[in-house]
Design an enzyme around this catalytic site. Sequence first.
Site, PDB file in Angstrom:
ATOM      1  N   ARG A  11     -10.136   1.382   8.591  1.00  0.00           N
ATOM      2  CA  ARG A  11      -9.748   0.010   8.895  1.00  0.00           C
ATOM      3  C   ARG A  11     -10.827  -0.733   9.662  1.00  0.00           C
ATOM      4  NH1 ARG A  11      -3.797   0.682   8.771  1.00  0.00           N
ATOM      5  NH2 ARG A  11      -2.727  -1.263   9.154  1.00  0.00           N
ATOM      6  N   ARG A  31      -1.247  -9.159  12.855  1.00  0.00           N
ATOM      7  CA  ARG A  31      -1.828  -8.055  12.070  1.00  0.00           C
ATOM      8  C   ARG A  31      -2.685  -8.593  10.926  1.00  0.00           C
ATOM      9  NH1 ARG A  31       2.979  -4.912  10.063  1.00  0.00           N
ATOM     10  NH2 ARG A  31       1.542  -3.321   9.386  1.00  0.00           N
ATOM     11  N   LYS A  63       0.822  -1.211   0.000  1.00  0.00           N
ATOM     12  CA  LYS A  63       0.000   0.000   0.000  1.00  0.00           C
ATOM     13  C   LYS A  63       0.861   1.268   0.000  1.00  0.00           C
ATOM     14  CE  LYS A  63      -2.360  -0.747   3.828  1.00  0.00           C
ATOM     15  NZ  LYS A  63      -2.025  -2.085   4.308  1.00  0.00           N
ATOM     16  N   ARG A  68      11.061  -2.794  11.585  1.00  0.00           N
ATOM     17  CA  ARG A  68       9.983  -2.266  12.414  1.00  0.00           C
ATOM     18  C   ARG A  68       9.545  -3.356  13.391  1.00  0.00           C
ATOM     19  NH1 ARG A  68       5.557   0.134   8.296  1.00  0.00           N
ATOM     20  NH2 ARG A  68       4.196  -1.115   9.596  1.00  0.00           N
ATOM     21  N   ARG A  96      11.403  -6.861   5.365  1.00  0.00           N
ATOM     22  CA  ARG A  96      11.452  -5.405   5.159  1.00  0.00           C
ATOM     23  C   ARG A  96      12.414  -4.738   6.153  1.00  0.00           C
ATOM     24  NH1 ARG A  96       5.854  -2.751   4.350  1.00  0.00           N
ATOM     25  NH2 ARG A  96       5.422  -3.566   6.431  1.00  0.00           N
TER      26      ARG A  96
HETATM   27  P1  AMP Z   1       0.316   0.473   8.893  1.00  0.00           P
HETATM   28  O1  AMP Z   1       1.619   1.155   8.719  1.00  0.00           O
HETATM   29  O2  AMP Z   1      -0.777   1.058   8.016  1.00  0.00           O
HETATM   30  O3  AMP Z   1       0.401  -1.010   8.760  1.00  0.00           O
HETATM   31  O4  AMP Z   1      -0.160   0.788  10.402  1.00  0.00           O
HETATM   32  C1  AMP Z   1       0.630   0.405  11.498  1.00  0.00           C
HETATM   33  C2  AMP Z   1      -0.204   0.316  12.751  1.00  0.00           C
HETATM   34  O5  AMP Z   1      -0.817   1.586  13.037  1.00  0.00           O
HETATM   35  C3  AMP Z   1      -1.372  -0.654  12.715  1.00  0.00           C
HETATM   36  O6  AMP Z   1      -0.968  -1.987  12.974  1.00  0.00           O
HETATM   37  C4  AMP Z   1      -2.267  -0.085  13.814  1.00  0.00           C
HETATM   38  O7  AMP Z   1      -1.775  -0.402  15.083  1.00  0.00           O
HETATM   39  C5  AMP Z   1      -2.117   1.410  13.614  1.00  0.00           C
HETATM   40  N1  AMP Z   1      -3.105   1.950  12.650  1.00  0.00           N
HETATM   41  C6  AMP Z   1      -2.844   2.467  11.420  1.00  0.00           C
HETATM   42  N2  AMP Z   1      -3.976   2.865  10.810  1.00  0.00           N
HETATM   43  C7  AMP Z   1      -4.992   2.577  11.665  1.00  0.00           C
HETATM   44  C8  AMP Z   1      -6.407   2.730  11.625  1.00  0.00           C
HETATM   45  N3  AMP Z   1      -7.025   3.265  10.562  1.00  0.00           N
HETATM   46  N4  AMP Z   1      -7.118   2.314  12.699  1.00  0.00           N
HETATM   47  C9  AMP Z   1      -6.528   1.779  13.778  1.00  0.00           C
HETATM   48  N5  AMP Z   1      -5.206   1.600  13.885  1.00  0.00           N
HETATM   49  C10 AMP Z   1      -4.425   1.997  12.856  1.00  0.00           C
END
Ligand code: AMP
Length: 212
Positions: free
Chosen positions: A88, A166, A13, A155, A122
């Site tokens: 989400r 996740r 993404k 990360r 990654r």
């Molecule tokens: P990402 O980089 O998009 O995978 O986001 C990393 C982490 O941020 C996720 O595993 C969640 O803990 C938090 N997060 C990101 N976007 C959201 C969202 N829209 N709602 C809730 N938690 C989020």
Amino acid sequence: MKLVIFGPPSAGKGTQAQRLSQKYGIPQIATGDLLREHVAKKTPIGLKVKEILDAGKLGPDDLIVQIIKDRVSQPDCANGYLLDGFPRTMNQAKELEKITDIDLVLNIGVDTELLVERAVGRRICPKDASVYHILNNPPNAPGKCDKCGTQLIQRDDDKEETVRKRLKVYQDQTAPLVEYYRKKGKLMDIDGSLGIDGVFEQMIRAISRIKA
Ligand code: AMP
């Protein structure tokens, strides 16, 4: 143009969102990046969400929605934006509807085991946020950022156990949104196994159809 980019963790993404943002001149709004910035700066929000992020769980809807509201009201969002990692949950999708009307949701589909491999390999540069992969996109010197030489890191939420958690959270909470947007006629499926350029081309084709 208001776009949403959907897909399980490590579907690519962020990479695609960066490219689309450049091509169409609209900002990429990545809730994950915004939250990680708060964590790095140790803001009150950051202190609240650090453990949630490290555990691979979702942050609280009200907080995330507020972050999005603040961000999309900034002047650079006047001509549209690209949401990456939001909404989400169904509740977030309903809140988003109160804020704006989305033009298109691009849904990247990828096989689960491929996702685990991508996430676990990654590596990122903590200084300039460049992204590498130990097999698919290795840095020139092992473990060092090509641009600034900084030691690359993994990360915490890219560790295998967390990645699988996740993915489960995605299946339980976010995957239902795919059908929600499909029923509204706003969703376009993108084959995420085709490599970075192949995925990007499919997205451009999908966007040109809504612009036509
Ligand atoms: P990402 O980089 O998009 O995978 O986001 C990393 C982490 O941020 C996720 O595993 C969640 O803990 C938090 N997060 C990101 N976007 C959201 C969202 N829209 N709602 C809730 N938690 C989020």
